[in-house]
Design an enzyme around this catalytic site. Structure first.
Site, PDB file in Angstrom:
ATOM      1  N   TRP A 321       0.843  -1.204   0.000  1.00  0.00           N
ATOM      2  CA  TRP A 321       0.000   0.000   0.000  1.00  0.00           C
ATOM      3  C   TRP A 321       0.882   1.261   0.000  1.00  0.00           C
ATOM      4  CZ3 TRP A 321      -0.285   4.079   3.454  1.00  0.00           C
ATOM      5  CH2 TRP A 321      -1.364   4.946   3.326  1.00  0.00           C
ATOM      6  N   HIS A 322       2.012   1.176   0.717  1.00  0.00           N
ATOM      7  CA  HIS A 322       2.884   2.353   0.823  1.00  0.00           C
ATOM      8  C   HIS A 322       3.560   2.686  -0.496  1.00  0.00           C
ATOM      9  CE1 HIS A 322       2.372   1.791   5.154  1.00  0.00           C
ATOM     10  NE2 HIS A 322       2.703   3.057   5.247  1.00  0.00           N
ATOM     11  N   GLY A 323       3.906   1.699  -1.263  1.00  0.00           N
ATOM     12  CA  GLY A 323       4.591   2.017  -2.522  1.00  0.00           C
ATOM     13  C   GLY A 323       4.784   0.793  -3.385  1.00  0.00           C
TER      14      GLY A 323
END
Lengths: 493, 345
Positions: A321-323
């Site tokens: 989700w972060h990257g």
């Protein structure tokens, strides 16, 4: 629009004054218009992407409420898939293509990747999750579908939390847009003080530490041991001050207008365990994953193997989700592993005759160990490539060894070497002293915040003391920051 | 709401006052707080001591001594004053300075109550190349902001830059690396390619040749932003009756010809002609020293630059003193003639 920009310093008071000046029935429209303006300050036409997801989820929400049985589920799935599709195209398409291409190359297949030359819409992951939260809650019957399109749009776009959270639940936020908020001096000043505290953390602490971190991580192979460890510890403090600073500004600016947003951080670096860390770090995201992924997967009410699987999968997806990079996946996996191991130890602890940690040294040790584990994981979050991350992680471990050796042996020469390694990326030792000073101030303030809450603590003091603190903080913000554009780290997610 | 408004106003007033006091008295002594432009402070000193420093010497690092073998470590400015003590110089040179910041300095001087009699401006031909002209750290935006704005505004320069109300980084590293590099009118790459070559472990002859092209051989246009700055400088100096002594600094042309061939000298000559034409148009004499110093008088590593040994600096100082003396004579004769004409009338 960045919170730490001159535009926001003009935008915020203008919108707030207009908000209180307008009759209640027009306020949501003002906030919606202001939020559109806020979002369009980045890439104006990207608001159309937001509009598409808002339209789909607004319509889906009503249909989910109106329908029953299978059709209800179909609308939920259509809504989730279409919302996630936007995220997939903008955030993960190139990552997927590059990995397919690498796999094809490995298998000696001929495959040339098609890469999209697009900029990721700011805060996409945040408002996507907020939209998903709405349709899921409507499906579960925990939230009534919002029939006012404007209010629903404002729920997704409310400018204080539009680009980097906190990711709100509809039960907490939607009804607040119908409430009449009058001007309350105490609440408004509390909000302003929280904003000021957020600016201090971002501008004075995070941005200054970023100078060191960026310099080292940009050419990591040129540095070793203690320097890389220092940069990683600085990054741990930087990302906390950057993101919690952002959250304080977001929560504070909403509070000024009378809105209550959920807390996102509770002094996470004072956690005694990795589980406690995740109850204190990015709370709105970790509870989102808990409510909408971990628990639906079965949570801990399953057999041990499945339970561990649930933990690891949840953190793996959280990392992604972060990257769109393998480094984030590893970061998530590391935290998943930490938590899985911790949970297993906790579960089977009763069988092992170890007394509970109650002494001050024991608690300090567990805090230090948790911090160390988190710091090592941050390497993967910050490093641009896996190769760099592995190098930095290895060197940081050497760095820890060196520091421990010098501390236990009190070897002056090694201590000198440590200081010189720490100041290597800096023009002089004076700068290192300033960095240590900044971190010292940060930890002192964090201790006060942890024990009593920094703002309630200051508010109990006499007027002259409070004003002195306000003036000093404001002057520090005005003078000790970095003279260039420094976006918040989480804006890129 | 009124209570909040009153308190906020009081807080803002206190902050404004504190910021002014802080910027005026404390900041100059605490480098961490400043915008990092300590060198500019000298300008006020020189202007206030106008009698002691009647001539200002702008310039970049080549004014100073860099050669470890130098017995005489004086700068060109010091050599000029030693030869002719009537040329009382205030040295405003600093590494990377170019016509952009010189223009800002002249703007600042034009608003000052005390002005210098003359300004010496060396023009480094490399300063027109993208490697200098577009280098982010050579934009000197903070210095230019300080020089071209009211001091009261400058006191708020740091907070304004923190909140991006003013941009001190208009040229980013990516823009710099993407800037095209020309030899004559032909593009031979981008800055990034050449900058990477400079970092290679072994500097080959080909790299040295590339750097002579990169540094000096792009065709200079009279609309180059640094030449527009030169025109503005000339206009302002003329308006405020300040003499300009402009010279083009020497380059190691012998080595340039050795690596690139005769075309190197031709292109450099064409470029200096453009500079001198701009000066001529503004009525400012041009002392072209670009080919006046031989290779043996330079002190640079494998890649070219214009740093000179004491022998090279002495040549420049001699030429400069001669030039200033002749200009002064012409100026005196001109004044005498004008006085004579007026008397005859």
């Amino acid at each position: 629009m960045l919170f730490n920009s001159f535009s926001f310093l003009v935008f915020f008071p203008v919108v707030t004054i207009a908000y209180f000046a307008l009759p209640h029935r027009f306020r949501w429209a003002l906030l919606l218009a202001a939020s559109c303006l806020f979002y369009m300050a980045f890439i104006p036409y990207y608001i159309l992407i937001l509009l598409v997801t808002i339209l789909i989820d607004y319509y889906a929400g009503i249909k989910i409420e109106d329908e029953t049985g299978k059709r209800k589920k179909v609308y939920l799935i259509v809504s989730i898939v279409s919302t996630c599709l936007v995220l997939a195209v903008f955030k993960y398409f190139n990552f997927l293509e590059l990995n397919v291409s690498a796999l094809a190359h490995f298998l000696h297949w001929n495959y040339s990747p098609t890469l999209l030359a697009i900029v990721l819409p700011i805060g996409l992951s945040f408002h996507t999750f907020q939209s998903l939260s709405y349709v899921i809650e409507v499906y579960r019957g925990e939230q009534k579908a919002e029939r006012n399109f404007g209010i629903y749009s404002l729920y997704v776009m409310f400018y204080p939390q539009l680009v980097a959270g906190p990711i709100e639940r509809p039960q907490n936020l939607l009804h607040q847009f119908y409430e009449k908020h009058s001007f309350d001096y105490s609440r408004v000043t509390f909000g302003l003080q929280r904003m000021m505290w957020g600016f201090f953390k971002k501008i004075v602490i995070a941005d200054n530490l970023a100078f060191y971190v960026d310099k080292v991580y940009k050419v990591a192979p040129e540095y070793s041991g203690v320097t890389l460890l220092t940069a990683t510890i600085f990054f741990a403090i930087q990302i906390y001050c950057d993101f919690s600073g952002y959250s304080d500004i977001a929560i504070g600016s909403a509070q000024v207008m009378g809105f209550r947003l959920m807390d996102n951080f509770k002094n996470p670096y004072f956690s005694n365990s990795i589980q406690e860390f995740w109850n204190r770090w990015h709370i709105s995201l970790s509870t989102w994953f808990k409510d909408y992924l971990y628990i639906p997967l079965g949570g801990n009410r399953v057999i041990t193997i499945r339970w561990i699987f649930n933990i690891v999968v949840t953190f793996l997806i959280s990392g992604l989700w972060h990257g769109a990079n393998w480094t984030f996946v590893v970061w998530g996996l590391l935290h998943g592993t930490y938590l899985a191991v911790y949970s297993l130890i906790k579960k089977y602890r009763a069988l092992i005759p170890i007394p509970p940690i109650t002494s001050i040294y024991g608690k300090f040790g567990s805090k230090l160990l948790t911090f160390f584990l988190v710091v090592i994981a941050w390497v993967f979050f910050r490093a641009p490539t896996m190769r760099d991350a592995l190098y930095i992680a290895k060197q940081s471990l050497y760095g820890i060894g060196t520091v421990m050796y010098s501390v236990f042996t009190l070897n002056v020469q090694t201590l000198n070497d440590i200081v010189s390694a720490m100041s290597k990326p800096l023009p002089s030792l004076l700068y290192l002293a300033c960095y240590i000073g900044i971190i010292g101030v940060f930890f002192c303030l964090e201790i006060i915040d942890h024990k009593r809450g920094i703002i309630p603590y200051i508010r109990t003091k006499q007027t002259w003391f409070r004003w002195t603190i306000y003036i000093l903080i404001a002057l520090a913000i005005m003078n000790l920051g970095v003279a260039r554009e420094t976006p918040f780290i989480y804006y890129q997610f | 709401m009124r209570k909040l408004f009153v308190r906020c106003t009081v807080l803002i007033l206190i902050l404004v006052l504190s910021q002014v006091l802080l910027s005026r008295y404390l900041v100059p002594n605490v480098p961490m707080l400043t915008l990092g432009i300590p060198g500019i402070g000298k300008l006020d000193t020189y202007l206030n001591l106008h009698e002691t420093y009647s001539t200002l010497y702008f310039g970049d690092s080549i004014i100073k001594a860099y050669a470890p073998s130098d017995y005489d470590a004086r700068s060109i400015a010091e050599m000029v004053t030693a030869q002719d003590p009537t040329i009382k110089i205030g040295d405003m040179s600093s590494p990377g300075y170019g016509l952009n910041i010189f223009e800002a300095m002249v703007t600042y001087i034009s608003h000052a109550s005390k002005k210098p009699d003359a300004i010496i401006i060396p023009i480094n031909m490399r300063s027109f190349s993208p490697q200098w002209d577009m280098r982010p750290e050579y934009q000197f935006e903070k210095e230019i902001f300080f020089l071209t704005h009211n001091k009261f505004v400058f006191y708020f320069g740091k907070p304004l830059s923190i909140f991006q109300a003013v941009n001190f980084e208009s040229v980013t590293s990516e823009m710099f690396r993407g800037t095209p590099v020309f030899s004559g009118k032909m593009q031979i790459g981008t800055v990034g390619i050449f900058e990477d070559k400079a970092r290679q472990h072994t500097i080959t002859d080909d790299i040295v040749k590339d750097f002579y092209q990169y540094d000096y051989m792009g065709q200079l246009d009279s609309n180059h932003r640094k030449l527009l700055s030169l025109q503005n400088i000339a206009n302002m100096a003329n308006e405020h009756d300040i003499h300009l002594y402009v010279y083009i600094t020497p380059i190691d042309y012998e080595q340039g010809v050795q690596y690139v061939g005769p075309i190197f000298k031709q292109q450099v000559k064409a470029n200096t002609d453009v500079v001198c034409a701009v000066l001529k148009k503004e009525g400012v004499p041009c002392l072209n020293l670009v080919f006046s110093v031989g290779s043996k008088n330079f002190e640079h590593g494998l890649l070219p630059n214009e740093h000179m040994k004491e022998s090279g600096r002495n040549i420049v100082a001699d030429e400069l003193v001669r030039f200033i003396t002749s200009q002064r004579k012409q100026s005196t004769q001109g004044s005498a003639q004008a006085y004579g004409v007026a008397k005859a009338r």
